[in-house]
Structure formats: structure tokens, C-alpha cells
Design a protein around this motif. Structure first.
Motif, mmCIF file in Angstrom:
data_model
loop_
_atom_site.group_PDB
_atom_site.id
_atom_site.type_symbol
_atom_site.label_atom_id
_atom_site.label_comp_id
_atom_site.label_asym_id
_atom_site.label_seq_id
_atom_site.Cartn_x
_atom_site.Cartn_y
_atom_site.Cartn_z
ATOM 1 N N LEU A 115 36.936 31.646 35.251
ATOM 2 C CA LEU A 115 35.599 32.204 35.403
ATOM 3 C C LEU A 115 35.485 33.072 36.654
ATOM 4 C CD1 LEU A 115 33.600 29.022 34.352
ATOM 5 C CD2 LEU A 115 33.626 31.200 33.111
ATOM 6 N N GLU A 116 36.080 32.620 37.737
ATOM 7 C CA GLU A 116 36.043 33.403 38.977
ATOM 8 C C GLU A 116 36.836 34.698 38.831
ATOM 9 O OE1 GLU A 116 34.498 33.202 41.809
ATOM 10 O OE2 GLU A 116 33.430 31.321 41.478
ATOM 11 N N ARG A 117 37.950 34.620 38.122
ATOM 12 C CA ARG A 117 38.746 35.831 37.893
ATOM 13 C C ARG A 117 37.967 36.853 37.088
ATOM 14 N NH1 ARG A 117 43.841 35.511 33.963
ATOM 15 N NH2 ARG A 117 42.101 35.387 32.487
ATOM 16 N N GLU A 118 37.328 36.403 36.022
ATOM 17 C CA GLU A 118 36.575 37.325 35.174
ATOM 18 C C GLU A 118 35.350 37.870 35.897
ATOM 19 O OE1 GLU A 118 37.694 38.454 32.218
ATOM 20 O OE2 GLU A 118 39.466 37.304 32.811
ATOM 21 N N LYS A 119 34.780 37.072 36.797
ATOM 22 C CA LYS A 119 33.662 37.558 37.596
ATOM 23 C C LYS A 119 34.102 38.715 38.492
ATOM 24 C CE LYS A 119 30.580 36.243 41.383
ATOM 25 N NZ LYS A 119 30.139 35.166 42.305
ATOM 26 N N GLN A 120 35.263 38.582 39.126
ATOM 27 C CA GLN A 120 35.758 39.645 40.002
ATOM 28 C C GLN A 120 36.080 40.915 39.210
ATOM 29 O OE1 GLN A 120 35.527 39.436 43.275
ATOM 30 N NE2 GLN A 120 34.698 37.377 42.889
ATOM 31 N N VAL A 121 36.605 40.743 37.999
ATOM 32 C CA VAL A 121 36.877 41.901 37.139
ATOM 33 C C VAL A 121 35.573 42.620 36.810
ATOM 34 C CG1 VAL A 121 37.655 42.618 34.847
ATOM 35 C CG2 VAL A 121 38.994 40.949 36.154
ATOM 36 N N PHE A 122 34.535 41.857 36.490
ATOM 37 C CA PHE A 122 33.239 42.448 36.154
ATOM 38 C C PHE A 122 32.625 43.159 37.356
ATOM 39 C CE2 PHE A 122 28.594 42.135 35.976
ATOM 40 C CZ PHE A 122 28.338 42.827 34.803
ATOM 41 N N LEU A 123 32.725 42.546 38.548
ATOM 42 C CA LEU A 123 32.161 43.169 39.740
ATOM 43 C C LEU A 123 32.861 44.486 40.057
ATOM 44 C CD1 LEU A 123 31.659 40.053 42.049
ATOM 45 C CD2 LEU A 123 29.885 41.358 40.859
ATOM 46 N N GLN A 156 34.081 43.688 29.741
ATOM 47 C CA GLN A 156 33.540 42.450 29.210
ATOM 48 C C GLN A 156 34.509 41.297 29.506
ATOM 49 O OE1 GLN A 156 30.448 41.993 27.764
ATOM 50 N NE2 GLN A 156 30.204 44.079 28.563
ATOM 51 N N PRO A 157 33.991 40.138 29.875
ATOM 52 C CA PRO A 157 34.880 39.014 30.178
ATOM 53 C C PRO A 157 35.697 38.578 28.970
ATOM 54 C CG PRO A 157 32.606 38.291 30.050
ATOM 55 C CD PRO A 157 32.585 39.780 30.015
ATOM 56 N N GLU A 158 36.962 38.255 29.195
ATOM 57 C CA GLU A 158 37.856 37.797 28.132
ATOM 58 C C GLU A 158 37.987 36.277 28.219
ATOM 59 O OE1 GLU A 158 41.499 39.908 28.464
ATOM 60 O OE2 GLU A 158 40.586 41.891 28.184
ATOM 61 N N LEU A 159 37.120 35.584 27.495
ATOM 62 C CA LEU A 159 37.059 34.129 27.618
ATOM 63 C C LEU A 159 37.388 33.399 26.319
ATOM 64 C CD1 LEU A 159 33.810 33.819 29.771
ATOM 65 C CD2 LEU A 159 36.174 33.715 30.556
ATOM 66 N N ASP A 160 37.581 34.124 25.227
ATOM 67 C CA ASP A 160 37.782 33.476 23.933
ATOM 68 C C ASP A 160 38.969 32.516 23.929
ATOM 69 O OD1 ASP A 160 35.614 34.785 22.943
ATOM 70 O OD2 ASP A 160 36.742 36.311 21.838
ATOM 71 N N VAL A 182 38.950 25.094 28.595
ATOM 72 C CA VAL A 182 38.904 24.906 30.047
ATOM 73 C C VAL A 182 37.571 25.377 30.638
ATOM 74 C CG1 VAL A 182 41.401 24.907 30.368
ATOM 75 C CG2 VAL A 182 40.155 27.084 30.437
ATOM 76 N N THR A 183 37.006 26.463 30.114
ATOM 77 C CA THR A 183 35.727 26.915 30.651
ATOM 78 C C THR A 183 34.609 25.928 30.298
ATOM 79 O OG1 THR A 183 35.408 28.356 28.717
ATOM 80 C CG2 THR A 183 36.326 29.361 30.718
ATOM 81 N N ALA A 184 34.699 25.324 29.123
ATOM 82 C CA ALA A 184 33.706 24.309 28.748
ATOM 83 C C ALA A 184 33.814 23.092 29.654
ATOM 84 C CB ALA A 184 33.892 23.902 27.285
ATOM 85 N N ARG A 185 35.041 22.727 30.034
ATOM 86 C CA ARG A 185 35.217 21.589 30.933
ATOM 87 C C ARG A 185 34.563 21.837 32.280
ATOM 88 N NH1 ARG A 185 39.055 17.751 29.714
ATOM 89 N NH2 ARG A 185 37.966 16.630 31.365
ATOM 90 N N GLN A 243 46.059 23.879 26.617
ATOM 91 C CA GLN A 243 45.420 25.082 27.139
ATOM 92 C C GLN A 243 45.363 25.046 28.671
ATOM 93 O OE1 GLN A 243 40.966 26.717 26.950
ATOM 94 N NE2 GLN A 243 42.029 26.937 24.975
ATOM 95 N N THR A 244 45.122 23.883 29.237
ATOM 96 C CA THR A 244 45.133 23.759 30.693
ATOM 97 C C THR A 244 46.512 24.078 31.240
ATOM 98 O OG1 THR A 244 43.417 22.031 30.600
ATOM 99 C CG2 THR A 244 44.714 22.187 32.626
ATOM 100 N N TYR A 245 47.528 23.510 30.608
ATOM 101 C CA TYR A 245 48.910 23.736 31.065
ATOM 102 C C TYR A 245 49.285 25.217 30.966
ATOM 103 C CZ TYR A 245 53.945 23.087 31.590
ATOM 104 O OH TYR A 245 55.248 23.160 32.037
ATOM 105 N N ASP A 246 49.039 25.805 29.811
ATOM 106 C CA ASP A 246 49.431 27.207 29.594
ATOM 107 C C ASP A 246 48.676 28.150 30.531
ATOM 108 O OD1 ASP A 246 51.125 26.349 27.611
ATOM 109 O OD2 ASP A 246 49.794 26.919 25.950
ATOM 110 N N THR A 247 47.390 27.878 30.755
ATOM 111 C CA THR A 247 46.602 28.754 31.613
ATOM 112 C C THR A 247 47.015 28.600 33.073
ATOM 113 O OG1 THR A 247 44.752 28.480 30.067
ATOM 114 C CG2 THR A 247 44.271 29.529 32.174
#
Length: 361
Positions: free
Chosen positions: A201-209, A215-219, A224-227, A285-289
Motif C-alpha cells: 500500500l505504501e509503495r502504491e501510494k508513492q507511485v500515485f503521488l 492507478q494502483p495495482e492491487l489486484d 495481504v492488503t486485506a490483512r 501470497q505473503t511469501y511471494d510478495t
């Protein structure tokens, strides 16, 4: 007591002398738990009904033939959540869930909450209603009643303070201090996801700023973002433990990181622990990310925090009752205090376990 007028304020002569003569200790030197320990030393318990005060996931108060547990958490905008990517309903739900998780960590059942908020004038009535839609959804989800609170103004963003009240029979409670040598260490669910979700989320925020047209790539990061954004307290496990007749010898929730929570058990129970790296639960997903972000997955599991899973110890006799549970993982055992806190790595050797979880100061 003599008072001195200074700059429109009255400062007692004793206080003035204290300010001028005392050494200044930075809070960061002590950290959150060091500060709590220091303040705790000066707290006096006056009521016989106060069975447990500072030092566990919740306070315990005698209430006739049962006990009440009480816990409070404070969430600040810019510290605990960021409204640039955290929807207000999710913030409301999470604020309740983290308190319910503390009630669960005492092996108690939540019954009521109070909610206090401080808001700036940038929040509309509709925004506050969106926040409370999440709070109300959490109350429905956990079966608790919202019974009161307070509302005031803030000059620095949204502040949420929630107090949760639960109950149990005295013999059903689990404290941090009950772990014994040879107990089995258990943890629910999987760990590290909330921390990795925050990094995404922080990474995508910096990209947006940097480029508001992006557009954020969160799909591909939905788990992990839900957690991170909408964690759930593991009341399901508490009800299942009741049904199976298991009372953990010690328990807390994983809010500051697995390693930090194990250190709390060790300190309160005066024991050591040994855990196994290959037994630590981590979602794919946690491991891969984590690998994608050039982070060590094991470090994320040990020190990430905000997973709000349950960490607890059980006797050897209770192992058979939980052995086949699909969402309870057996990650190690309790040893003597002098044997230390150990992590047996996948390659074989044991190393000293280090706690590097969330620091508030």
C-alpha cells in the motif's frame, strides 16, 4: 504551596525545580513497554475487585460469579492508519477488531464496546457515518453492543479510542504468565501478511503521488492488503477452544510481531522458548510478495505485526485435542528460562531469537 506566574500560566515552585533539575529521559530510550513498566511501578491498586491491572492484554475485574476483562486501544491517523488508502469503513472495523482481539487473548468473550473519536472540520457528517458503518459492522460480526463513548474536536486528524469489555469464568482466563516448561507453542492462521500488505500500500501510494494518473495495482495483492486494512479477531478459535475443553496455559494476540509476543510470554512466565523456522505459518501470497519486495519472509513472519492471530501455549495433554485442527500450528515448545529464546533455522543450527517488532517511540 507557593506558585509563580510565568507566561500566563501558574507553575508550582516544586514543579519549576523539577523541570530545571531533573535529567530529561527521551521516551525512545525506554520504548513503549519500558515506559509502561516505569509508569506501572507507581500505580497502586486500591480495589479488591481489581484482579489484574497493567501488564496483560486486558485488565481483569471481579464481577460476582464471573470476571470482566477491559481493554483500550488508541488509533491515530498518520500513525496507525493512512486515509489515503484506508477506507473509513475499514478503519472503523479495524478499530473494533484490534480491541476484540485483546479480549480474545484473555480467552474471554466480548460483550460491549465504547467508542470515542476526535475529528477535524475536514470530516463531513457523511464521513463520520462511513466510519461508524464499519464500527457497526464489526459490532454485528463480533456480537457486541456499542454502549457509549465521546466525541470531540481534533487539530491533527482523526483519533479513535475504543474500550472493549468481555467476560469469562475466572478459571477460563489465560494470562501471559502461565506458560510452563514443555508446554507446546501454538499460533493460529498465518503471519506476516499485514506487514507485507502495508509495504504494498505504501509503495502504491508513492507511485500515485509521483504520478496521479497512475492507478494502483492491487489486484494480485488482495490477501495481504486485506490483512492490513481489515483484520479479523480470532473469536472463532476461542469458541472452538471452549468446545474442546482447552484452556491455554498462556495466550496473547500477535499485534507487535511474533517474536515480540514470545518475549512477553517469556518475561511474564519466566521461561524460555524454542521455535522452528520451518513450522512458521506463512501464506503463499505473503511469501511471494516478500520475495518480490526483496524482504526475507521469515523476518516478516517474526517481526511484522498487526496480524491479530492468537499465540498461545498448551499442555502436552491437550495436544491430542488440537492435533488435527486445520488452522492451529505447532511451532515450538517452552523451555527453561536459562536455556534462552531460540530459533531453529531451516538449515539446522539454533540462533538467538530477536524481537524487532513495531516500535511506537
Amino acid at each position: 504551596m507557593q506558585a509563580i506566574a510565568k507566561g500566563g500560566f501558574f507553575i508550582s515552585a516544586i514543579m519549576k525545580e523539577f523541570i530545571m533539575s531533573e535529567k530529561r529521559t527521551e521516551i525512545g530510550e525506554l520504548g513503549e513497554f519500558g515506559l509502561i513498566d516505569r509508569l506501572h511501578q507507581k500505580v497502586k491498586i486500591n480495589q479488591e475487585s481489581t484482579l489484574k491491572g497493567i501488564g496483560d492484554d486486558a485488565a481483569v475485574i471481579a464481577a460476582g460469579d464471573h470476571v470482566k476483562v477491559v481493554t483500550t486501544d488508541l488509533l491515530l491517523e498518520g500513525v496507525h492508519f493512512d486515509l489515503s488508502y484506508a477506507p473509513l469503513p475499514h478503519v472503523g472495523f479495524k478499530a473494533v477488531a484490534v480491541n476484540i482481539s485483546d479480549v480474545a487473548a484473555m480467552n474471554a468473550i466480548p460483550k460491549q464496546i465504547t467508542v470515542s473519536i476526535a475529528i477535524t472540520n475536514r470530516f463531513s457528517v457523511e464521513a463520520v457515518e462511513a466510519l461508524y458503518s464499519g464500527i457497526n459492522a464489526a459490532c454485528e460480526h463480533f456480537g457486541v453492543d456499542l454502549i457509549g463513548g465521546d466525541t470531540t474536536s481534533s487539530r491533527s486528524g482523526l483519533v479513535i479510542s475504543i474500550t472493549a469489555i468481555g467476560e469469562a469464568q475466572k478459571e477460563q482466563l489465560s494470562y501471559r504468565s502461565g506458560a510452563k516448561e514443555n508446554d507446546i507453542i501454538c499460533v493460529t492462521g498465518d503471519l506476516g501478511g499485514a506487514f507485507i500488505g502495508l509495504q504494498v500500500l505504501e509503495r502504491e501510494k508513492q507511485v500515485f503521488l509521483a504520478n496521479p494518473n497512475m492507478q494502483p495495482e492491487l489486484d494480485k495483492y488482495q490477501i495481504v492488503t486485506a490483512r492490513q486494512l481489515r483484520p479479523d479477531a480470532r473469536m472463532d478459535i476461542i469458541h472452538e477452544l471452549r468446545e474442546m475443553g482447552v484452556v491455554p496455559t498462556s495466550m496473547l494476540d500477535v499485534s507487535d510481531g511474533l517474536a515480540s509476543e514470545l518475549f512477553h510470554i517469556c518475561k511474564s512466565s519466566k521461561v524460555g522458548v524454542t521455535i522452528y523456522e520451518d513450522k512458521l505459518p506463512i501464506d503463499k501470497q505473503t511469501y511471494d510478495t516478500a520475495v518480490e519486495l526483496n524482504m526475507d519472509p521469515t523476518t516478516c513472519v517474526l517481526n511484522g505485526g498487526e496480524d491479530y492471530e492468537l499465540l498461545f501455549t498448551i499442555t502436552q495433554e491437550d495436544f491430542k485435542k488440537l492435533e488435527k485442527h486445520p488452522d492451529i500450528h505447532f511451532i515450538g515448545y517452552v523451555n527453561k528460562e536459562e536455556d534462552g529464546k531460540n530459533l531453529v533455522t531451516k538449515s539446522g543450527p539454533a540462533v538467538a531469537l530477536k524481537a524487532q517488532g513495531w516500535k511506537h517511540f
